[in-house]
Enzyme design. Structure first.
Site, mmCIF file in Angstrom:
data_model
loop_
_atom_site.group_PDB
_atom_site.id
_atom_site.type_symbol
_atom_site.label_atom_id
_atom_site.label_comp_id
_atom_site.label_asym_id
_atom_site.label_seq_id
_atom_site.Cartn_x
_atom_site.Cartn_y
_atom_site.Cartn_z
ATOM 1 N N LYS A 184 10.476 71.822 -14.744
ATOM 2 C CA LYS A 184 11.899 71.981 -15.143
ATOM 3 C C LYS A 184 12.269 72.400 -16.538
ATOM 4 O O LYS A 184 11.621 72.012 -17.572
ATOM 5 C CB LYS A 184 12.520 70.531 -14.564
ATOM 6 C CG LYS A 184 13.985 70.641 -14.490
ATOM 7 C CD LYS A 184 14.098 71.040 -12.726
ATOM 8 C CE LYS A 184 15.339 70.866 -12.150
ATOM 9 N NZ LYS A 184 15.250 71.457 -10.878
ATOM 10 N N THR A 240 19.689 76.045 -0.564
ATOM 11 C CA THR A 240 19.357 74.710 -0.711
ATOM 12 C C THR A 240 20.336 73.992 0.292
ATOM 13 O O THR A 240 20.051 73.080 0.895
ATOM 14 C CB THR A 240 19.607 74.215 -2.353
ATOM 15 O OG1 THR A 240 18.769 74.918 -2.966
ATOM 16 C CG2 THR A 240 19.617 72.693 -2.142
ATOM 17 N N LYS A 288 7.704 67.472 -4.352
ATOM 18 C CA LYS A 288 8.853 68.250 -3.480
ATOM 19 C C LYS A 288 7.843 69.496 -3.013
ATOM 20 O O LYS A 288 7.838 69.815 -1.735
ATOM 21 C CB LYS A 288 9.995 68.933 -4.227
ATOM 22 C CG LYS A 288 10.987 69.517 -3.260
ATOM 23 C CD LYS A 288 12.051 70.056 -3.936
ATOM 24 C CE LYS A 288 12.881 69.060 -4.735
ATOM 25 N NZ LYS A 288 14.159 69.773 -5.465
ATOM 26 N N LYS A 309 6.829 75.288 -11.143
ATOM 27 C CA LYS A 309 7.914 75.886 -10.308
ATOM 28 C C LYS A 309 9.224 74.925 -10.952
ATOM 29 O O LYS A 309 9.066 73.643 -10.582
ATOM 30 C CB LYS A 309 7.811 76.130 -9.280
ATOM 31 C CG LYS A 309 9.056 76.755 -8.555
ATOM 32 C CD LYS A 309 9.114 78.429 -8.745
ATOM 33 C CE LYS A 309 10.176 78.949 -8.045
ATOM 34 N NZ LYS A 309 11.582 78.973 -9.084
ATOM 35 N N HIS A 318 -1.570 71.391 -11.115
ATOM 36 C CA HIS A 318 -2.736 71.276 -10.238
ATOM 37 C C HIS A 318 -2.558 72.433 -9.247
ATOM 38 O O HIS A 318 -3.599 72.887 -8.807
ATOM 39 C CB HIS A 318 -2.622 69.921 -9.345
ATOM 40 C CG HIS A 318 -1.508 70.297 -8.344
ATOM 41 N ND1 HIS A 318 -0.051 69.839 -8.577
ATOM 42 C CD2 HIS A 318 -1.509 70.176 -6.826
ATOM 43 C CE1 HIS A 318 0.492 69.997 -7.649
ATOM 44 N NE2 HIS A 318 -0.276 70.203 -6.418
ATOM 45 N N SER A 347 12.735 80.126 -2.775
ATOM 46 C CA SER A 347 12.284 80.768 -4.054
ATOM 47 C C SER A 347 10.807 81.348 -4.051
ATOM 48 O O SER A 347 10.400 82.298 -4.543
ATOM 49 C CB SER A 347 12.304 79.661 -5.257
ATOM 50 O OG SER A 347 13.697 79.653 -5.683
ATOM 51 N N ASN A 382 27.650 74.748 -5.380
ATOM 52 C CA ASN A 382 26.885 75.565 -4.360
ATOM 53 C C ASN A 382 25.975 74.841 -3.178
ATOM 54 O O ASN A 382 26.414 75.172 -2.144
ATOM 55 C CB ASN A 382 25.583 76.405 -5.150
ATOM 56 C CG ASN A 382 24.695 77.324 -4.339
ATOM 57 O OD1 ASN A 382 23.751 76.737 -3.633
ATOM 58 N ND2 ASN A 382 25.269 78.639 -4.336
#
Length: 472
Positions: A108, A196, A96, A72, A67, A364, A235
């Protein structure tokens, strides 16, 4: 005897969407379109090993929603990678991005391997071949689909990906924007590595500062002296624990796949991380108690539990034993839908993954913008701002007859670096997003922050579709 159905992250995510839709007036056909994956690409390719033997490697790239473009989402290397997992993670990316107002669709990717069993040269061959497969089907590109690091991958793999993409597409001027999470030398962005974990910190800090929500949990506002248990010291877990500690919280437990540490006096995260890096685990660490079955640490008493490892960690099996008052989902899907119902019934506050670990995709987005503009953040205006502040300080000194010290002057005229701007943008995104979803929760009289987050994300996605005239 009927066979027990295997857990599906994708089904879980769809369940959350259905729950959110109950509070909305959304066209059933549109809802079904939003839930389903647009494109699923599963492929196999051979890897020739150093001894001349071959093995077949399975890779995935799934675009859940187009959409908004580009899509990503990260690429993970794990033996747990399968179609259902990647579908679920891709779907989470869609919601998200919508929740934190980042203009991407969700995607993904994954490769079904244990990266620890391969040397660097094998991993490079796997990564470059994986990228070539995506290029062949146009499943990667700065305007199409932009991967990033995830579990089992990092800046090194992203450097191989961008180098491979540029080799196949020498005419694409924005080729560096085909992937994010790159090393700084390959036009990455300062602050992406810890993004993150930093976002997790900002999100938890914002949640614990809401006085009425903390009162309902029997806690005082703020992070000071709150006890924390973190699952995973990779991380995300490391930076989450580091920033929470620096803000005054006390980390008393850290769980890893091969054992955990419990210490009510508080754990020095830097020292523990150094020990882990040197010894490949926590066994033998001189402080605290070593917990062999580290998953048990999830049920130990604390104020804040931060699962920052893999999905499906808090289930019906252990949900009733969770003692933490706040569960901050730093990983993707660590709490199952059934488990969350148990936690909410016990009055816990669950800060959902689709919000809390959005720091990675937010930064990102900044990296992608930097690659498209082909200039670092702050580079054009930094010196101008410094000169402006210098003149302002001189004016103040002349008016007051007082002089600033060299240290004060340097601190006040310092222009914003790329890192400063990135972290400022991340903080703004996490703060405003939490306020919006918490307001939605109270507006709809909900107990679940997750349901509120999905409602907010769905509202934004629905607007995208209706503005295109596809659905009424």
């Amino acid at each position: 005897m009927s066979k027990k159905k295997e857990y599906s992250l994708f089904d879980d995510v769809c369940g959350f969407v259905d729950e959110a839709a109950k509070y909305m007036d959304v066209h059933p056909g549109l809802l079904e379109q939003i839930k389903q994956c647009n494109s699923i690409y599963k492929f196999n390719f051979p890897l020739r090993n150093d001894d001349g033997s071959y093995e077949v490697i399975t890779g995935y790239r799934i675009q859940h929603s187009q959409h908004k473009l580009p899509a990503k989402g990260g690429i993970r290397y794990s033996t747990h990678v399968n179609e259902e997992e990647v579908k679920g993670l891709a779907a989470l990316m869609t919601y998200k991005c919508a929740l934190v107002n980042v203009p991407f669709g969700g995607a993904k990717g994954g490769v079904s391997i244990d990266p620890l069993k391969y040397n660097e040269y094998q991993l490079e061959r796997i990564t470059r071949r994986y990228t070539a497969e995506l290029i062949k089907k146009k499943f990667i590109g700065p305007a199409i689909d932009v991967p990033a690091p995830d579990y089992g991958t990092g800046a090194r793999e992203m450097a191989w990906i961008v180098d491979t993409f540029e080799a196949f597409n020498p005419e694409v001027i924005n080729a560096k924007g085909c992937v994010t999470g790159k090393p700084l030398s390959q036009h990455g962005i300062d602050g992406r590595t810890e993004a993150t974990g930093q976002g997790v910190f900002f999100g938890i800090r914002e949640a614990v500062n809401v006085e009425e929500d903390m009162a309902a949990l029997g806690l005082k506002p703020g992070l000071k002296d709150k006890t924390v248990i973190v699952q995973g010291l990779g991380n995300v877990g490391y930076f989450s624990a580091k920033y929470l500690s620096e803000a005054g919280a006390k980390v008393i437990g850290v769980a890893e796949w091969n054992g955990g540490i419990w210490d009510e006096k508080g754990i020095d995260i830097e020292a523990l991380k150094q020990y882990q890096s040197k010894n490949k685990g926590f066994k033998g660490y001189p402080k605290g108690e070593f917990i062999k079955d580290s998953k048990q640490l999830l049920t130990y008493p604390c104020d804040i539990l931060v699962p920052a490892a893999l999905e499906n960690q808090i289930t019906l099996e252990n949900a009733d034993k969770i003692q933490a008052k706040i569960i901050g989902e730093a990983a993707n899907g660590p709490v199952t839908q059934e488990a969350e119902k148990v936690l909410l019934k016990k009055g816990k506050l669950v800060i959902p993954d689709m919000y809390l670990n959005a720091g990675g995709v937010t930064v990102s987005y900044f990296e992608w913008l930097k690659n498209l503009s082909r200039v670092s953040f702050g580079k054009l205006e930094k010196r101008y701002d410094m000169e402006k502040y210098r003149k302002l300080l001189s004016t103040i000194e002349n008016a007051t007859g007082e002089e600033f010290t060299d240290m004060e002057r340097d601190a006040l005229i310092k222009g914003a670096s790329e890192r400063d701007l990135v972290l400022s943008g991340l903080e703004e995104t996490m703060v405003t997003s939490y306020q919006a979803l918490n307001q939605k929760r109270k507006e709809k009289n909900l107990q679940s922050l997750r349901t509120a987050a999905f409602i907010l994300a769905l509202e934004r996605i629905v607007i995208s579709y209706t503005d295109l005239g596809i659905f009424p």
